[in-house]
Design a protein around this motif. Structure first.
Motif, PDB file in Angstrom:
ATOM      1  N   UNK A 182       0.881  -1.302   0.221  1.00  0.00           N
ATOM      2  CA  UNK A 182      -0.221   0.070  -0.152  1.00  0.00           C
ATOM      3  C   UNK A 182       0.825   1.370  -0.080  1.00  0.00           C
ATOM      4  N   UNK A 183       1.953   1.290   0.734  1.00  0.00           N
ATOM      5  CA  UNK A 183       2.915   2.390   0.850  1.00  0.00           C
ATOM      6  C   UNK A 183       3.498   2.486  -0.599  1.00  0.00           C
ATOM      7  N   UNK A 184       3.835   1.464  -1.153  1.00  0.00           N
ATOM      8  CA  UNK A 184       4.418   1.873  -2.593  1.00  0.00           C
ATOM      9  C   UNK A 184       3.334   2.272  -3.592  1.00  0.00           C
ATOM     10  N   UNK A 185       2.170   1.727  -3.206  1.00  0.00           N
ATOM     11  CA  UNK A 185       1.080   2.357  -4.161  1.00  0.00           C
ATOM     12  C   UNK A 185       1.013   3.724  -4.118  1.00  0.00           C
ATOM     13  N   UNK A 186       0.732   4.248  -2.754  1.00  0.00           N
ATOM     14  CA  UNK A 186       0.581   5.596  -2.442  1.00  0.00           C
ATOM     15  C   UNK A 186       1.769   6.674  -2.570  1.00  0.00           C
ATOM     16  N   UNK A 187       3.199   6.152  -2.699  1.00  0.00           N
ATOM     17  CA  UNK A 187       4.451   6.865  -2.944  1.00  0.00           C
ATOM     18  C   UNK A 187       4.602   7.194  -4.536  1.00  0.00           C
ATOM     19  N   UNK A 188       4.039   6.147  -5.252  1.00  0.00           N
ATOM     20  CA  UNK A 188       4.289   6.334  -6.648  1.00  0.00           C
ATOM     21  C   UNK A 188       3.741   7.636  -7.476  1.00  0.00           C
ATOM     22  N   UNK A 189       2.520   7.965  -7.210  1.00  0.00           N
ATOM     23  CA  UNK A 189       2.083   9.075  -7.620  1.00  0.00           C
ATOM     24  C   UNK A 189       2.596  10.525  -7.428  1.00  0.00           C
ATOM     25  N   UNK A 190       3.570  10.654  -6.173  1.00  0.00           N
ATOM     26  CA  UNK A 190       3.913  11.711  -5.903  1.00  0.00           C
ATOM     27  C   UNK A 190       5.442  11.824  -6.476  1.00  0.00           C
ATOM     28  N   UNK A 191       6.068  10.882  -7.187  1.00  0.00           N
ATOM     29  CA  UNK A 191       7.193  10.836  -7.760  1.00  0.00           C
ATOM     30  C   UNK A 191       7.369  12.170  -8.967  1.00  0.00           C
ATOM     31  N   UNK A 192       6.524  12.130  -9.841  1.00  0.00           N
ATOM     32  CA  UNK A 192       6.736  13.195 -10.786  1.00  0.00           C
ATOM     33  C   UNK A 192       6.701  14.537 -10.437  1.00  0.00           C
ATOM     34  N   UNK A 193       5.870  14.987  -9.477  1.00  0.00           N
ATOM     35  CA  UNK A 193       5.808  16.232  -8.738  1.00  0.00           C
ATOM     36  C   UNK A 193       7.132  16.489  -7.838  1.00  0.00           C
ATOM     37  N   UNK A 194       7.611  15.556  -7.267  1.00  0.00           N
ATOM     38  CA  UNK A 194       8.774  15.777  -6.283  1.00  0.00           C
ATOM     39  C   UNK A 194      10.118  15.713  -7.060  1.00  0.00           C
ATOM     40  N   UNK A 195       9.998  14.990  -7.964  1.00  0.00           N
ATOM     41  CA  UNK A 195      11.266  15.304  -9.150  1.00  0.00           C
ATOM     42  C   UNK A 195      11.350  16.479  -9.863  1.00  0.00           C
ATOM     43  N   UNK A 196      10.245  17.234 -10.272  1.00  0.00           N
ATOM     44  CA  UNK A 196      10.053  18.591 -10.848  1.00  0.00           C
ATOM     45  C   UNK A 196      10.338  19.477  -9.716  1.00  0.00           C
ATOM     46  N   UNK A 197       9.760  19.414  -8.397  1.00  0.00           N
ATOM     47  CA  UNK A 197      10.011  20.337  -7.452  1.00  0.00           C
ATOM     48  C   UNK A 197      11.412  20.382  -6.928  1.00  0.00           C
ATOM     49  N   UNK A 198      12.095  19.144  -6.477  1.00  0.00           N
ATOM     50  CA  UNK A 198      13.319  19.003  -6.009  1.00  0.00           C
ATOM     51  C   UNK A 198      14.445  18.626  -6.458  1.00  0.00           C
ATOM     52  N   UNK A 199      14.156  17.871  -7.654  1.00  0.00           N
ATOM     53  CA  UNK A 199      15.435  17.313  -8.453  1.00  0.00           C
ATOM     54  C   UNK A 199      15.702  16.062  -8.149  1.00  0.00           C
ATOM     55  N   UNK A 200      15.848  15.327  -9.373  1.00  0.00           N
ATOM     56  CA  UNK A 200      16.017  13.452  -9.358  1.00  0.00           C
ATOM     57  C   UNK A 200      16.997  13.013  -8.289  1.00  0.00           C
ATOM     58  N   UNK A 201      18.050  13.775  -8.295  1.00  0.00           N
ATOM     59  CA  UNK A 201      19.090  13.301  -7.198  1.00  0.00           C
ATOM     60  C   UNK A 201      18.694  13.388  -5.938  1.00  0.00           C
TER      61      UNK A 201
END
Length: 489
Positions: free
Chosen positions: A68-87
């Motif tokens: 469940x945690x995996x499923x809930x975290x995946x949708x936040x990936x795109x925004x977090x990479x744009x906002x804070x950077x991939x590294x």
């Protein structure tokens, strides 16, 4: 000074340069243990129940909480990479996963272990899509097949090595080492990322979070996965908790889709990417394909244990050729995809998996282990030519700035598709058992415990009937795969 990528003199296409190779090493080190952790604990259910004096329904949450945690975290990936950077997000996710692993190993109760597995899952859920984003950006369209081959390695190994590694650990040391074993690998991954992953150049500090989208999609996906996990654990379609969770999840996800269409590029996932034929066909094919294939990785071990009375370790070895076959074909498939396109490579892969599945419809209780392992090898050879190839096709033609959103969307579909696979084929198996074993309710333990001389044959008929359903779903997979464009210029 950045190395200039070498080019193939025959095709003019770029080769794998040292910079991309270093990124691939970082991604592999960081993601392999997070993927293995989706299956490594599955063999420890009995051990954990005894150690904590807890019921099966309680211990089940050790696996379900992580998923469940995996499923809930995946949708936040795109925004977090744009906002804070991939590294930055890669390092943050690794630290969360390491912290969760350490705390899981130190857990003093079932609630504590479940809570720490959720922390572990939040970190683990973002690592794979971030890794795909980093490699997709670095590779570009003409090296996408090879890049997606690299990032697919952990996913290929998880269903095979997870149960085997878990069995070895439980036979040798405490269950706590199921989690402690992550620490040295992740420490190495953290060191490699600090040294070899380039600093963030592409980020938007002002990128707003789609809060409404997050509140709709994250719990919606969690509810869907929970409902499907209920059916996969033996609950029927009439189970109130399944109906409530699945219904609520479906409503929330549908509401998110409507919201995302209105919001466009600012949505948590830009669903307008589905207007791109290659992305829609490839991700649609991946979603349908995950249903039967992930279901098969559950069904064959069940057949081994329930019908033949074999140990969990023996059941794990039975499906190990799947990973070997995938490893043999995936590197070649990625290279050929970069040169000739994805469509016919993926069609050939699906055809091989379908042929192996059709062979499983002909097995009986006495079918030799070598025969079953040979069938799984054929399925693995096909599998290695499907998943990375379709993932590469999904990125063809996607603008560079849309790669994080595309990665997130594809990750969500794969996660939900795999959950659907386990649940749907488990339900079909329960129905088949009721039809083939007189007086059975569909419960596997009950059918195996109250056996007669005819029970193994009857149960085998239930399994082969279910394999036929998997074959039908694989045939359906060919429809979206055939719609994948031959090649982007």
């Amino acid at each position: 000074m950045t190395a200039v990528p070498t080019r193939d003199p025959a095709t003019g296409r770029r080769g794998i340069d040292p910079e991309l190779r270093r990124l691939a090493i970082v991604v592999l080190l960081g993601s392999i243990m997070t993927i293995l952790d989706t299956t490594i604990v599955n063999v420890a259910v009995t051990t954990l129940g005894k150690d904590f004096d807890a019921s099966l329904s309680s211990i089940q949450w050790v696996m379900t909480g992580y998923t469940l945690a995996l499923s809930m975290a995946i949708p936040l990936t795109g925004w977090s990479v744009r906002r804070f950077g991939a590294r930055t997000m890669w390092l943050t996710s690794l630290v969360l996963f390491i912290s969760g692993s350490l705390l899981c190993g130190l857990a003093w109760s079932v609630p504590a272990l479940i809570a720490f597995r959720i922390l572990q899952g939040v970190g683990g859920g973002m690592l794979m899509p971030i890794g795909q984003t980093v490699l997709a950006r670095a590779a570009g369209p003409d090296r996408m097949g090879r890049a997606m081959t690299i990032v697919s390695v952990p996913a290929m190994l998880a269903p095979v090595l997870g149960p085997l590694l878990g069995g070895v650990i439980l036979d040798s040391v405490s269950w706590r080492w199921l989690f402690f074993i992550n620490l040295p690998f992740c420490a190495l991954a953290l060191t490699a990322a600090l040294r070899m992953m380039p600093r963030d150049a592409e980020r938007d500090p002002g990128a707003p979070l789609d809060l409404l989208g997050m509140l709709l999609l994250c719990p919606g996906l969690a509810a869907l996965v929970y409902g499907l996990a209920r059916t996969g654990a033996g609950a029927g379609l009439s189970d109130p908790r399944f109906l409530t969770a699945f219904g609520a999840g479906a409503v929330l996800v549908a509401a998110f889709a409507a919201h995302a269409l209105r919001k466009g590029a600012g949505a948590l996932i830009d669903v307008r990417l589905l207007r791109d034929r290659s992305f829609a066909a490839a991700t649609g094919g991946l979603f349908v394909y995950c249903v039967p294939v992930f279901g098969l990785t559950v069904l064959l071990p069940l057949f081994s244990q329930v019908v033949r009375g074999e140990s969990p370790m023996a059941a794990g070895w039975l499906i190990s050729p799947l990973g070997l076959g995938a490893m043999l074909t995936m590197t070649v498939a990625g290279r050929v995809t970069d040169r000739y396109g994805a469509r016919w490579i993926a069609v050939g892969g699906v055809a091989l998996v379908l042929a192996g599945t059709l062979a499983l419809t002909r097995i009986d209780p006495s079918t030799g282990r070598l025969v079953l392992m040979a069938v799984m090898l054929v399925i693995g050879l096909g599998h290695g030519a499907v998943s990375p190839v379709l993932m590469a096709a999904a990125y063809q033609g996607i603008p560079r700035e849309s790669v994080p959103a595309a990665t997130t969307g594809a990750g969500v579909l794969v996660r939900v598709g795999s959950s659907f696979g386990t649940a749907i084929l488990t339900i079909v198996l329960q129905i088949m058992i009721r039809g083939h074993v007189p007086g059975a309710t569909g419960n596997l333990r009950e059918a195996a415990a109250h056996r007669t001389a005819r029970t193994p044959v009857q149960l085998t008929s239930a399994f082969t009937g279910t394999f036929w359903w998997a074959a039908v779903l694989l045939a359906v997979t060919l429809v979206p795969v055939l719609l994948v464009p031959r090649r982007r210029g």
